[in-house]
Write an enzyme that holds these catalytic residues in place. Structure first.
Site, mmCIF file in Angstrom:
data_model
loop_
_atom_site.group_PDB
_atom_site.id
_atom_site.type_symbol
_atom_site.label_atom_id
_atom_site.label_comp_id
_atom_site.label_asym_id
_atom_site.label_seq_id
_atom_site.Cartn_x
_atom_site.Cartn_y
_atom_site.Cartn_z
ATOM 1 N N ASP A 1 35.830 46.223 39.652
ATOM 2 C CA ASP A 1 36.022 44.786 39.767
ATOM 3 C C ASP A 1 35.973 44.220 38.344
ATOM 4 O OD1 ASP A 1 36.400 42.216 40.575
ATOM 5 O OD2 ASP A 1 34.871 42.236 42.133
HETATM 6 C C1 BGC Z 1 36.960 39.326 42.096
HETATM 7 C C2 BGC Z 1 38.010 40.285 42.608
HETATM 8 C C3 BGC Z 1 39.336 39.979 41.962
HETATM 9 C C4 BGC Z 1 39.170 40.077 40.452
HETATM 10 C C5 BGC Z 1 40.459 39.826 39.681
HETATM 11 C C6 BGC Z 1 36.924 39.264 40.576
HETATM 12 O O1 BGC Z 1 36.133 38.209 40.151
HETATM 13 O O2 BGC Z 1 35.692 39.713 42.575
HETATM 14 O O3 BGC Z 1 38.109 40.203 43.996
HETATM 15 O O4 BGC Z 1 40.319 40.858 42.412
HETATM 16 O O5 BGC Z 1 38.209 39.110 40.038
HETATM 17 O O6 BGC Z 1 40.830 38.491 39.735
#
Ligand code: BGC
Length: 805
Positions: free
Chosen positions: A229
């Site tokens: 993530d």
């Molecule tokens: C989120 C993810 C997301 C990623 C990219 C993170 O803050 O938890 O779900 O895909 O950002 O935007």
């Protein structure tokens, strides 16, 4: 190894550098090796590709795309084939926008109704979540690109989202929090999986060998790429060793040096790096080729129509006294409620799509066939009392045959980065409902919300329609259901509790300190309510229709269930048949029943169909902590066929051969887990289930301290940072618009400063900040400065060395 030759041509530096992102949403390209860069984009309910300034919170605008209904909505369709259709359309838009990896679907189990991202997730039940998510993945990947199921795993809250430690016993982990992912991986073969931010039992998910190596790769046979993530990498080298492929977003030179050093010092081996690189190259080369040959356009009108159809199929009719709905053509209606004018159709955060267009109820009324007497917003969206608005709405309602109220949760209530504080709809909306009902008893309530809500006000309406978050064409879908153009067939994918006080995780959500104890064990959602005998407002799997269905001729074996379903009413409809498995004489404690199969059956009025529903390897198994394996307790099982988890229509008994494993709980007293009454499990009993002492929960001053915890530091400078953030956060709540940036920073650990600043901050600098927080002010500041200079020099050298690649 698929790319042995290519890997052999690369230097160790090049290899290490490829294992982290180049920009917020792209990987590195090496033209000399013929390796292109690929783009990853959110997300779960449509493409959020940021062509300009990029961020992972949906702050900067993205390229317009179709906003599909979020998972919370489509889960209520209980139709994986619909999920597949949506996935296919989203994947088509992604490939058209040259996106190789679409970051979704999200399928974390809804442990508490308060988790701020519940709208991004499907269900409280892992079987339903897994099947729905598998549909999405198949659809997305039919375009040759990659889906990225997330967040793996046990990521069920937003508080301290990047640094909270989910403390969960192994059986609950396997049965409740991993089974959905297992289904997706085994049934839909995603090319990537996103590891979650949190720790699981003391180890970050992204470097958790048990999770990524033992379970994901070995047990389930996943051979794709694990993507962190955004900012979720703690120890990059450990991540690579334990199965994590690509660190995102763009941690800069520090992450590359960290890997290089780890190989040089023997912390990890070069073959660990090669193994990850091989996974990454397959992803990059395959999806890049697919994107290259994909069309650059898509049929936006067709996708809009799909959103409307999908949203309509997912709407849940929760109450319909005196068959008030559907509204006949020409019914004189008063349209009331701000949400009819300004819909809430998606959630906030990284999943938010820059919608191509957004329908509203007001704009669609002309085609509904209803005689609309007028519209009154009725309430202030931010919850302030407004007597003028209320009086205007009441006056309108008084003249109408039927008053339709559009209520819901406003934007501040549910968002990525923020857990809900309660399960309530704002008081001023309920106040309006009461006032309207007093002058017009024919009151219909339509709710727009991405999570379950309390409904103590239910008696004040004759009909209740749950529209969830309908995506960009959701408004039309609601009108289709209200007028009977579409016969509602959605059923709840999560229980609606009478009150938050009744929810099983409430004592341990969201956790004040570093850890979050999953003390309720297996008893999440209906597994709890049914086992403990707590009546919900609306049970899991519940939903009404404008027609009725009869169930007959049940035949069950341990492999499959067949029955006949008949539409006994006078209009066409669809019924969701649910199969629950129970073992009333179980020796190994378990919830009273669990969902193990379902099928959505479309039936014309008067039509009967024979339905066959397979039972798979998950139907009777439980995780045995003594043998460390899935086992089956032998004997009789009840196969219960229901229209909801409470409305069981037919039951059969089947005999199932057991695996003969010893009962792991023999001679052990676990009264709360045996009865399912898990509200107040004592420490000693919880420790037995957990199989270790309850871990220490105190906040520590280290690199995983969050900025929101800086008030516990020993540095005035850190206190000041905390105060500024805290004030900004409080002000944004007051304004009713979540400030995602501030919320994110508040829950961000110091370590993430080095992971999310594109190389501007190094881990060495973070170590300096930690010294500062510990009270070594002078030394801390000096270290930050020295490390900053070092980082700038090393970054420049590294980029120079890489530029030739
Ligand atoms: C989120 C993810 C997301 C990623 C990219 C993170 O803050 O938890 O779900 O895909 O950002 O935007």
């Amino acid at each position: 190894m698929q790319h042995k030759e290519l890997i052999q041509q690369m230097t160790l530096l090049e290899k290490c550098a490829l294992l982290s992102g180049d920009t917020v949403f792209t990987t590195r390209a090496y033209s000399k090796h013929g390796i292109p860069a690929i783009t990853l984009s959110d997300g779960p309910n449509g493409v959020r590709k940021q062509a300009g300034a990029a961020d992972h919170l949906g702050l900067n605008p993205s390229v317009p795309a179709t906003c599909f209904p979020p998972a919370v909505t489509i889960a209520c369709s209980w139709n994986p084939a619909l999920g597949e259709e949506i996935g296919k359309a989203m994947g088509e838009e992604a490939a058209a926008q040259e996106v190789s990896v679409l970051l979704g679907p999200g399928l974390n189990t809804k442990r508490s109704p308060l988790c701020g991202r519940n709208f991004e997730y499907f269900s409280e039940d892992p079987y339903l979540s897994g099947k729905m998510a598998a549909g999405y993945v198949r659809g997305i990947q039919s375009n040759g690109i990659s889906a990225c199921p997330k967040h793996f795993a046990v990521n069920n809250q937003e508080l301290r989202r990047m640094a909270s430690d989910s403390v969960v016993d192994e059986r609950t982990l396997r049965e409740l929090y991993l089974t959905g992912f297992e289904i997706v991986v085994k049934e839909a073969a995603p090319k990537t999986v996103m590891s979650s931010y949190n720790l699981i039992n003391g180890t970050y998910a992204n470097e958790n060998a048990h999770l990524l190596q033992d379970i994901l790769r070995r047990d389930w046979g996943f051979n794709g790429a694990v993507v962190t993530d955004w900012g979720g990498s703690n120890d990059h080298a450990l991540g690579v060793k334990n199965g994590s492929t690509l660190e995102m977003p763009a941690p800069g030179g520090d992450a590359v040096r960290e890997l290089l050093k780890a190989v040089e010092t023997g912390k990890i081996s070069e073959s660990d790096v090669d193994a990850r690189l091989d996974e990454l190259l397959t992803l990059v080369l395959d999806t890049h080729a697919a994107v290259e040959k994909h069309s650059r356009s898509f049929d936006a009108e067709a996708h809009h129509a799909l959103v409307r159809r999908a949203a309509a199929e997912s709407i849940v009719l929760l109450k319909n006294e005196e068959n008030l709905l559907p509204l006949a053509t020409g019914t004189r209606v008063a349209v009331i409620g701000d949400f009819a004018e300004t819909p809430r159709y998606q959630g906030a955060g990284s999943s938010a799509v820059n919608s191509l267009k957004v329908d509203t109820v007001l704009e669609n009324l002309a085609q509904s066939g209803l005689q609309v007497l007028g519209f009154a917003p009725g309430f202030d969206r931010r919850g302030r009392a407004d007597a003028v608005k209320e009086a205007e709405a009441v006056a309108l309602a008084r003249q109408a045959d039927v008053a339709v109220l559009f209520l819901g949760l406003d934007e501040i209530k549910e968002s990525e980065g923020l857990d809900r504080g309660d399960m309530k709809i704002a008081d001023n909306q309920i106040e309006l409902l009461r006032a309207v009902q007093a002058v017009n008893p024919n009151t219909v309530v339509v709710v727009n919300a991405g999570a379950s809500i309390e409904t103590p006000w239910l008696k004040h309406c004759k009909a209740l329609v749950y529209g969830a978050l309908g995506g960009q064409a959701g408004a039309g879908a609601i009108l289709d259901v209200l007028t009977g153009k579409v016969n509602p067939s959605g059923k709840l994918a999560e229980t609606w509790a009478m009150s938050y006080e009744d929810t099983p995780a409430k004592e341990h959500f969201a956790g004040k300190g570093r850890t979050v104890q999953y003390r309720e064990g297996l008893y999440v959602g209906y597994r709890y309510y049914q086992t403990a005998g707590v009546a919900p407002a609306f049970p899991f799997g519940f939903g009404l229709s404008y027609t009725s269905f009869a169930y007959s001729d049940l035949k069950a074996t341990s492999d499959s269930v067949t029955l006949t379903v008949t539409n006994t009413g006078s209009c066409d409809g669809a019924e969701i048949v649910q199969i629950y498995v129970a073992k009333p004489d179980a020796k190994v404690f378990r919830p009273v029943q669990e969902l193990k199969g379902f099928e959505k059956v479309k039936l014309a009025a008067g039509e009967s169909k024979c339905v066959a529903i397979p039972l798979d390897d998950k139907a009777f198994r439980y995780w045995n902590t003594m043998t460390n394996a899935w086992e089956i307790e032998g004997g009789h099982y009840e196969i219960r066929v229901g229209a909801s988890c409470e409305d069981i229509r037919l039951t059969a008994t089947v005999e199932v051969a057991g695996t003969g494993a010893p009962n792991p709980y023999a001679g052990i007293s676990l009264p709360h887990y045996e009865s399912g009454k898990v509200m107040n499990v004592p420490d000693a009993e919880w420790e037995v289930l957990l199989d270790r002492p309850i871990p220490d929960d105190t906040v520590k001053i280290d690199c995983n301290m969050t900025l929101g915890e800086l008030k516990h530091s020993r540095s005035p400078l850190c206190w000041l940072v905390w105060l500024v953030l805290h004030t900004m956060l409080t002000n944004s709540y007051k304004q009713g618009k979540p400030n995602l940036n501030v919320m994110f920073q508040y829950n961000m650990p110091l370590r993430a400063l080095a992971k999310m600043t594109s190389g501007a901050i190094s881990m060495g600098m973070v170590d300096g900040i930690v010294l500062e927080a510990k009270g070594f002010w002078g030394i801390g500041l000096c270290k930050v400065l020295v490390e900053a200079v070092k980082n700038a020099i090393l970054n420049a050298q590294l980029e120079k060395r890489l530029r030739g690649a």
